[in-house]
Design a protein around this motif. Structure first.
Motif, short mmCIF file in Angstrom:
data_model
loop_
_atom_site.label_atom_id
_atom_site.label_comp_id
_atom_site.label_asym_id
_atom_site.label_seq_id
_atom_site.Cartn_x
_atom_site.Cartn_y
_atom_site.Cartn_z
N THR A 1 109.88 -80.86 5.66
CA THR A 1 111.11 -81.84 4.50
C THR A 1 110.95 -81.50 3.02
O THR A 1 111.81 -81.90 2.47
N GLY A 2 110.46 -80.08 3.52
CA GLY A 2 111.10 -79.19 2.09
C GLY A 2 109.82 -79.67 1.38
O GLY A 2 109.91 -78.80 -0.38
N THR A 3 108.71 -80.04 1.61
CA THR A 3 107.64 -80.07 0.86
C THR A 3 107.29 -79.08 1.08
O THR A 3 106.83 -78.57 1.91
N PHE A 4 105.71 -79.15 0.28
CA PHE A 4 105.04 -77.36 0.46
C PHE A 4 102.84 -78.20 0.04
O PHE A 4 103.36 -79.67 0.10
N SER A 5 102.41 -78.02 1.25
CA SER A 5 101.12 -77.80 1.36
C SER A 5 100.53 -76.92 -0.25
O SER A 5 100.92 -76.55 -0.71
N SER A 6 99.49 -77.66 -0.87
CA SER A 6 98.14 -77.71 -1.42
C SER A 6 98.71 -76.15 -1.08
O SER A 6 98.41 -75.48 -0.88
N GLN A 7 98.03 -75.62 -2.78
CA GLN A 7 98.05 -74.27 -2.74
C GLN A 7 96.71 -73.48 -1.75
O GLN A 7 95.74 -74.11 -2.03
N ILE A 8 96.97 -72.61 -1.95
CA ILE A 8 95.74 -71.34 -0.86
C ILE A 8 95.74 -70.22 -1.78
O ILE A 8 96.26 -69.75 -2.06
N THR A 9 94.55 -70.05 -2.75
CA THR A 9 94.92 -69.03 -3.38
C THR A 9 93.39 -67.69 -2.33
O THR A 9 92.54 -67.80 -2.02
N TYR A 10 93.97 -66.66 -2.93
CA TYR A 10 93.63 -64.92 -2.35
C TYR A 10 92.70 -64.77 -3.36
O TYR A 10 94.18 -63.95 -4.64
N SER A 11 91.65 -63.83 -4.14
CA SER A 11 91.27 -63.07 -5.04
C SER A 11 91.87 -62.02 -5.12
O SER A 11 92.01 -61.11 -4.20
N THR A 12 92.85 -61.10 -6.34
CA THR A 12 92.80 -59.88 -6.33
C THR A 12 91.44 -59.51 -7.49
O THR A 12 92.01 -58.53 -8.21
N GLY A 13 90.92 -59.99 -7.91
CA GLY A 13 90.01 -59.65 -8.09
C GLY A 13 88.95 -59.83 -9.97
O GLY A 13 90.32 -59.88 -10.34
N LEU A 14 88.39 -59.93 -10.34
CA LEU A 14 87.24 -59.66 -11.60
C LEU A 14 88.70 -59.26 -13.02
O LEU A 14 88.57 -57.72 -12.99
N GLY A 15 88.87 -59.88 -13.74
CA GLY A 15 89.76 -59.68 -14.66
C GLY A 15 91.46 -58.77 -14.58
O GLY A 15 91.30 -58.11 -15.08
N SER A 16 91.80 -58.53 -13.33
CA SER A 16 92.58 -58.89 -12.17
C SER A 16 94.26 -58.79 -13.35
O SER A 16 95.56 -58.23 -13.09
N GLN A 17 94.02 -59.42 -13.83
CA GLN A 17 95.49 -60.27 -14.30
C GLN A 17 96.59 -60.52 -13.84
O GLN A 17 97.56 -59.46 -14.44
N PRO A 18 96.78 -60.90 -12.37
CA PRO A 18 98.04 -60.22 -11.30
C PRO A 18 99.18 -61.21 -12.77
O PRO A 18 99.22 -62.08 -13.04
N TYR A 19 100.13 -60.37 -12.41
CA TYR A 19 101.01 -60.55 -13.21
C TYR A 19 102.54 -60.54 -12.34
O TYR A 19 103.68 -61.49 -12.45
N TRP A 20 102.79 -60.01 -11.66
CA TRP A 20 104.33 -59.40 -10.45
C TRP A 20 103.99 -59.67 -9.11
O TRP A 20 102.55 -59.15 -9.19
#
Length: 248
Positions: free
Chosen positions: A147-166
């Motif tokens: 229907t064009g809706t989305f599930s709740s967010q599933i997260t995957y770690s990029t590491g402590l202090g990684s601050q992913p930007y892009w």
């Protein structure tokens, strides 16, 4: 030619598509300070007509845009990440250059996400959303439904202090499953998360970009014409770019 996005609007991201099906490309801009998305409709003689802006919420601070057809109605929609309100807003297009409704999805308190990308991660012919959550050091996945809706967010770690930007999306290992490339600003590295067919991802592969390099933005492409996908990243700390070439 210059087209105003409004006083003190601070436009941060732009995308191009034909929103009103007139075979002329239009422009959509995320205005961080004025908390809206501005649309400029293509017109004759390479000019644009300014349409009413669409609010993304009070203090939302929209920062990045992706344009696709989420609900398979042949009308282009917009996904906007809001840095100020920690959510992703999907605006559904009418096919006439306007947007008729919007739905918000939380990315978690303090996520301060920066960039959005789109791909079909679980191979169900429905587009999914991927965001870089700089404040919580992870990437978030929203799987799309019929229907064009989305599930709740599933997260995957990029590491402590990684601050992913892009984030960028591509099939990195030629297994027909989309993966994610991440610019980890805080840990001076590029991350690659290889995808599985069910929309989940393996643990991040990490490639250093150098001390204090602070990778900021990235694109994926075959830059050396060897039919293998490479990653090109800008390094804010060094004032140059880094190319991560795939070997096999």
């Amino acid at each position: 030619m210059t087209f105003s996005t409004g006083n003190d609007s601070n436009p941060l991201s732009v995308a191009v598509a034909d929103f009103n099906n007139d075979s002329r490309l239009d422009i959509v801009v995320a205005n961080m300070v004025t908390d809206n998305v501005a649309v400029f409709l293509g017109y004759a003689s390479e000019r644009f007509l300014s349409a009413p802006a669409y609010s993304t919420g009070f203090s939302s601070q929209p920062i990045s845009i992706a344009v696709v057809d989420f609900d398979n109605d042949t009308r282009l929609d917009i996904a906007v990440v809001n840095n100020g309100t920690d959510n992703v807003v999907v605006l559904f297009g009418s096919g006439y250059g306007t947007f008729i409704s919007q739905t918000a999805y939380s990315t978690g308190y303090g996520s301060y996400h920066c960039w959005v990308a789109v791909g079909d991660f679980d191979n169900d012919s429905r587009l999914d959303i991927d965001v870089a959550n700089s404040g919580t050091n992870n990437v978030g996945i929203f799987l799309g439904n019929d229907t064009g809706t989305f599930s709740s967010q599933i997260t995957y770690s990029t590491g402590l202090g990684s601050q992913p930007y892009w984030v960028a999306v591509l099939d990195f290992d030629n297994d027909t499953r989309l993966g994610i490339a991440v610019a980890n600003y805080g840990t001076n590295s590029l991350g690659v998360l290889l995808g599985y067919r069910n929309g989940s991802f393996a643990s991040q592969l990490i490639f250093s970009t150098g001390f204090d390099s602070h990778p900021f933005a990235l694109v994926v492409s075959d830059v050396n014409n060897d039919n293998l996908t490479d990653i090109v990243a800008t390094k804010n700390g060094y004032g140059n770019i880094d190319i991560l070439s795939k070997e096999c």
